[in-house]
Design a protein around this motif. Structure first.
Motif, PDB file in Angstrom:
ATOM      1  N   ASP A 165       0.845  -1.204   0.000  1.00 54.41           N
ATOM      2  CA  ASP A 165       0.000   0.000   0.000  1.00 54.41           C
ATOM      3  C   ASP A 165       0.875   1.246   0.000  1.00 54.41           C
ATOM      4  OD1 ASP A 165      -1.934   1.914   0.322  1.00 54.41           O
ATOM      5  OD2 ASP A 165      -2.749   1.106   2.192  1.00 54.41           O
ATOM      6  N   MET A 166       0.892   1.962  -1.101  1.00 52.60           N
ATOM      7  CA  MET A 166       1.704   3.182  -1.199  1.00 52.60           C
ATOM      8  C   MET A 166       0.840   4.344  -1.659  1.00 52.60           C
ATOM      9  SD  MET A 166       5.519   2.619  -1.886  1.00 52.60           S
ATOM     10  CE  MET A 166       6.486   1.266  -1.296  1.00 52.60           C
ATOM     11  N   ARG A 167      -0.351   4.430  -1.090  1.00 52.07           N
ATOM     12  CA  ARG A 167      -1.229   5.533  -1.473  1.00 52.07           C
ATOM     13  C   ARG A 167      -0.723   6.833  -0.840  1.00 52.07           C
ATOM     14  NH1 ARG A 167      -6.763   3.298   0.494  1.00 52.07           N
ATOM     15  NH2 ARG A 167      -5.352   2.234   1.933  1.00 52.07           N
ATOM     16  N   PRO A 168      -0.513   7.853  -1.659  1.00 53.88           N
ATOM     17  CA  PRO A 168       0.049   9.106  -1.138  1.00 53.88           C
ATOM     18  C   PRO A 168      -0.921   9.896  -0.263  1.00 53.88           C
ATOM     19  CG  PRO A 168      -0.373   9.278  -3.498  1.00 53.88           C
ATOM     20  CD  PRO A 168      -0.635   7.860  -3.121  1.00 53.88           C
ATOM     21  N   VAL A 169      -2.198   9.635  -0.414  1.00 51.64           N
ATOM     22  CA  VAL A 169      -3.206  10.359   0.359  1.00 51.64           C
ATOM     23  C   VAL A 169      -4.135   9.335   1.001  1.00 51.64           C
ATOM     24  CG1 VAL A 169      -5.177  11.928   0.201  1.00 51.64           C
ATOM     25  CG2 VAL A 169      -3.101  12.421  -1.091  1.00 51.64           C
ATOM     26  N   LEU A 170      -4.395   9.502   2.289  1.00 54.28           N
ATOM     27  CA  LEU A 170      -5.231   8.537   2.994  1.00 54.28           C
ATOM     28  C   LEU A 170      -6.375   9.226   3.723  1.00 54.28           C
ATOM     29  CD1 LEU A 170      -2.337   6.437   4.598  1.00 54.28           C
ATOM     30  CD2 LEU A 170      -3.783   5.707   2.689  1.00 54.28           C
ATOM     31  N   GLU A 172       2.663  11.128   4.884  1.00 58.88           N
ATOM     32  CA  GLU A 172       4.003  11.740   4.973  1.00 58.88           C
ATOM     33  C   GLU A 172       5.118  10.715   4.835  1.00 58.88           C
ATOM     34  OE1 GLU A 172       4.667  14.799   4.691  1.00 58.88           O
ATOM     35  OE2 GLU A 172       2.686  15.658   5.027  1.00 58.88           O
ATOM     36  N   ALA A 173       4.873   9.512   5.332  1.00 56.04           N
ATOM     37  CA  ALA A 173       5.902   8.470   5.290  1.00 56.04           C
ATOM     38  C   ALA A 173       6.401   8.224   3.867  1.00 56.04           C
ATOM     39  CB  ALA A 173       5.359   7.176   5.875  1.00 56.04           C
ATOM     40  N   LEU A 174       5.559   8.528   2.895  1.00 53.05           N
ATOM     41  CA  LEU A 174       5.924   8.260   1.499  1.00 53.05           C
ATOM     42  C   LEU A 174       6.871   9.296   0.900  1.00 53.05           C
ATOM     43  CD1 LEU A 174       3.116   6.932  -0.811  1.00 53.05           C
ATOM     44  CD2 LEU A 174       5.083   5.790   0.141  1.00 53.05           C
ATOM     45  N   PHE A 175       7.066  10.395   1.629  1.00 57.15           N
ATOM     46  CA  PHE A 175       7.913  11.458   1.073  1.00 57.15           C
ATOM     47  C   PHE A 175       9.071  11.806   2.005  1.00 57.15           C
ATOM     48  CE2 PHE A 175       3.532  11.944  -0.277  1.00 57.15           C
ATOM     49  CZ  PHE A 175       3.647  12.019  -1.653  1.00 57.15           C
ATOM     50  N   GLU A 176       9.154  11.103   3.129  1.00 55.35           N
ATOM     51  CA  GLU A 176      10.091  11.434   4.192  1.00 55.35           C
ATOM     52  C   GLU A 176      11.540  11.533   3.733  1.00 55.35           C
ATOM     53  OE1 GLU A 176       8.574   9.560   7.802  1.00 55.35           O
ATOM     54  OE2 GLU A 176      10.675   9.532   8.455  1.00 55.35           O
ATOM     55  N   GLY A 177      12.135  12.677   4.026  1.00 56.66           N
ATOM     56  CA  GLY A 177      13.563  12.892   3.753  1.00 56.66           C
ATOM     57  C   GLY A 177      13.938  12.816   2.295  1.00 56.66           C
ATOM     58  N   VAL A 218      11.169   7.412  -2.092  1.00 57.78           N
ATOM     59  CA  VAL A 218      10.618   6.535  -1.060  1.00 57.78           C
ATOM     60  C   VAL A 218       9.813   5.397  -1.697  1.00 57.78           C
ATOM     61  CG1 VAL A 218       9.192   6.429   1.016  1.00 57.78           C
ATOM     62  CG2 VAL A 218      10.600   8.448   0.586  1.00 57.78           C
ATOM     63  N   VAL A 219       9.023   5.725  -2.709  1.00 60.68           N
ATOM     64  CA  VAL A 219       8.258   4.698  -3.412  1.00 60.68           C
ATOM     65  C   VAL A 219       9.214   3.696  -4.052  1.00 60.68           C
ATOM     66  CG1 VAL A 219       6.740   4.261  -5.392  1.00 60.68           C
ATOM     67  CG2 VAL A 219       6.254   6.166  -3.866  1.00 60.68           C
ATOM     68  N   ALA A 220      10.271   4.215  -4.679  1.00 63.80           N
ATOM     69  CA  ALA A 220      11.248   3.338  -5.342  1.00 63.80           C
ATOM     70  C   ALA A 220      11.928   2.439  -4.326  1.00 63.80           C
ATOM     71  CB  ALA A 220      12.272   4.173  -6.098  1.00 63.80           C
ATOM     72  N   LYS A 221      12.346   2.999  -3.206  1.00 63.59           N
ATOM     73  CA  LYS A 221      13.063   2.199  -2.208  1.00 63.59           C
ATOM     74  C   LYS A 221      12.145   1.133  -1.606  1.00 63.59           C
ATOM     75  CE  LYS A 221      16.224   2.260   1.683  1.00 63.59           C
ATOM     76  NZ  LYS A 221      15.900   0.863   1.897  1.00 63.59           N
ATOM     77  N   ASP A 232       0.744   0.505  -9.736  1.00 65.40           N
ATOM     78  CA  ASP A 232      -0.583   0.991 -10.173  1.00 65.40           C
ATOM     79  C   ASP A 232      -0.960   2.240  -9.370  1.00 65.40           C
ATOM     80  OD1 ASP A 232      -3.185   1.234 -11.072  1.00 65.40           O
ATOM     81  OD2 ASP A 232      -3.827  -0.755 -10.441  1.00 65.40           O
ATOM     82  N   SER A 233      -0.744   3.445  -9.804  1.00 60.54           N
ATOM     83  CA  SER A 233      -0.155   3.790 -11.068  1.00 60.54           C
ATOM     84  C   SER A 233       0.927   4.862 -10.914  1.00 60.54           C
ATOM     85  CB  SER A 233      -1.258   4.333 -12.002  1.00 60.54           C
ATOM     86  OG  SER A 233      -1.685   5.611 -11.532  1.00 60.54           O
ATOM     87  N   ILE A 234       1.778   4.923 -11.919  1.00 65.90           N
ATOM     88  CA  ILE A 234       2.820   5.939 -11.992  1.00 65.90           C
ATOM     89  C   ILE A 234       2.176   7.328 -12.033  1.00 65.90           C
ATOM     90  CG2 ILE A 234       4.518   6.913 -13.611  1.00 65.90           C
ATOM     91  CD1 ILE A 234       5.636   4.571 -12.238  1.00 65.90           C
ATOM     92  N   THR A 235       1.021   7.408 -12.692  1.00 66.94           N
ATOM     93  CA  THR A 235       0.321   8.688 -12.826  1.00 66.94           C
ATOM     94  C   THR A 235      -0.006   9.281 -11.463  1.00 66.94           C
ATOM     95  OG1 THR A 235      -0.665   7.728 -14.795  1.00 66.94           O
ATOM     96  CG2 THR A 235      -1.603   9.797 -14.036  1.00 66.94           C
ATOM     97  N   THR A 236      -0.470   8.425 -10.556  1.00 68.02           N
ATOM     98  CA  THR A 236      -0.824   8.913  -9.222  1.00 68.02           C
ATOM     99  C   THR A 236       0.409   9.438  -8.490  1.00 68.02           C
ATOM    100  OG1 THR A 236      -2.623   7.336  -9.127  1.00 68.02           O
ATOM    101  CG2 THR A 236      -1.919   8.269  -7.036  1.00 68.02           C
ATOM    102  N   ILE A 237       1.528   8.758  -8.632  1.00 69.27           N
ATOM    103  CA  ILE A 237       2.758   9.230  -7.969  1.00 69.27           C
ATOM    104  C   ILE A 237       3.191  10.546  -8.608  1.00 69.27           C
ATOM    105  CG2 ILE A 237       5.141   8.673  -7.342  1.00 69.27           C
ATOM    106  CD1 ILE A 237       4.422   5.727  -7.931  1.00 69.27           C
ATOM    107  N   ALA A 238       3.178  10.576  -9.943  1.00 70.87           N
ATOM    108  CA  ALA A 238       3.630  11.771 -10.660  1.00 70.87           C
ATOM    109  C   ALA A 238       2.802  12.992 -10.279  1.00 70.87           C
ATOM    110  CB  ALA A 238       3.565  11.527 -12.162  1.00 70.87           C
ATOM    111  N   MET A 239       1.520  12.783 -10.008  1.00 68.28           N
ATOM    112  CA  MET A 239       0.629  13.898  -9.667  1.00 68.28           C
ATOM    113  C   MET A 239       0.994  14.562  -8.340  1.00 68.28           C
ATOM    114  SD  MET A 239      -3.216  12.975 -11.015  1.00 68.28           S
ATOM    115  CE  MET A 239      -3.438  11.686  -9.832  1.00 68.28           C
ATOM    116  N   GLN A 240       1.811  13.880  -7.537  1.00 68.81           N
ATOM    117  CA  GLN A 240       2.197  14.444  -6.241  1.00 68.81           C
ATOM    118  C   GLN A 240       3.306  15.485  -6.381  1.00 68.81           C
ATOM    119  OE1 GLN A 240       0.158  13.440  -3.824  1.00 68.81           O
ATOM    120  NE2 GLN A 240      -0.679  12.156  -5.449  1.00 68.81           N
ATOM    121  N   TYR A 241       3.857  15.574  -7.577  1.00 67.77           N
ATOM    122  CA  TYR A 241       4.957  16.511  -7.800  1.00 67.77           C
ATOM    123  C   TYR A 241       4.515  17.589  -8.777  1.00 67.77           C
ATOM    124  CZ  TYR A 241       7.487  12.849  -5.426  1.00 67.77           C
ATOM    125  OH  TYR A 241       7.877  11.928  -4.500  1.00 67.77           O
TER     126      TYR A 241
END
Ligand SMILES: Nc1ncnc2c1ncn2[C@@H]1O[C@H](COP(=O)(O)OP(=O)(O)O)[C@@H](O)[C@H]1O
Ligand SMILES: [Mg+2]
Length: 235
Positions: free
Chosen positions: A83-88, A99-104, A111-114, A131-140
């Motif tokens: 589970d790597m949902r950026p928003v909960l 926040e854990a997904l962007f820490e440091g 963080v997602v890659a690691k 599933d999906s890269i789009t959702t991660i990309a939207m955070q930036y």
């Protein structure tokens, strides 16, 4: 996967990162779930499904809907849902940034890659779905950040002995080549058009590095048993 392997000229090359692109409802999640389940059931290969959009329960339901026993695969440690949902949404009804997904993070996607790479190694996964890269990309906010993050992610995944499918949402952007397409080793495009009451689905391997693949657009179906590629029907 029958049909798809045929137009791929044998199947996905180990170590490759392949973009699975298409609009909402085009069959991306189904194709990727089937890819993991097939690997487990037929080849005994371990898989990781990284979800950034739907909850793990929703992801499990996508498998169950097709009669794929995801619970057994998870119990046996063969498939892991990360589970790597950026928003909960919290129980109190508040929506918070995970926040854990962007820490440091100094480089985007780190963080997602690691987290993904750690899980691949821990579970000796041969098949990975994001599933999906789009959702991660939207955070930036910037295109540069997204490209930088993607480059690192693709590089990291390429070093592993597994096939990674990166889901990308495309919404009517036919002429735009998204960064995801340019940076990954291959692109499979899912599409559908409606004619009267009939939905016509199709699949095309647009790009596949190091493979003599077929570029034609083939008919496809999403059935109870999953994705069926009609290699005898060109659309
Ligand atoms: N069990 C099923 N039987 C038949 N069709 C299904 C089944 N499950 C999903 N579908 C169809 O497949 C479509 C694609 O679903 P999905 O793979 O989730 O698309 P995407 O991830 O591209 O948004 C759904 O919108 C639905 O029309
Ligand atoms: Mg989906």
């Amino acid at each position: 996967m029958e049909g798809l392997d045929e137009i791929l000229g044998g199947g996905f090359v180990p170590g490759s990162c392949v973009t699975i692109s298409g609009g909402p409802g085009s069959g991306k999640s189904t194709l990727c779930s089937q890819f993991l389940y097939h690997g487990y059931k037929e080849l005994g290969e371990n898989g990781v499904y990284v979800t950034c959009t739907e909850s793990p329960e929703e992801i499990k339901n996508n498998f169950r809907d097709h009669g794929w026993d995801i619970d057994e695969a998870i119990r046996k440690g063969k498939i892991k849902i990360l589970d790597m949902r950026p928003v909960l949404a919290t129980e109190s009804g508040l929506i918070t940034r995970n926040e854990a997904l962007f820490e440091g993070e100094t480089i985007p996607f780190s963080v997602v890659a690691k987290g993904t790479l750690d899980e691949i190694r821990r579970s000796h996964a041969r098949r990975v779905v994001l599933d999906s890269i789009t959702t991660i990309a939207m955070q930036y906010s910037g295109e540069f950040q997204v490209r930088q993050g993607l480059l690192g992610l693709v590089q990291g995944l390429s070093n592993e002995d597994c096939v990674s499918l990166l889901i990308v949402e495309t919404i009517g952007a036919k002429n735009i080549i998204p960064a995801e397409w340019a940076l990954s080793h291959g692109v499979v495009l899912l599409n559908y058009t409606s004619e009267a009451a009939e939905v016509i689905r199709s699949i095309q391997v647009v790009k596949m590095r190091r493979t003599a693949h077929d570029q034609a657009v083939y008919g496809m179906e999403v059935s109870k048993d999953g994705i069926v590629v009609h290699t005898d029907v060109k659309v």
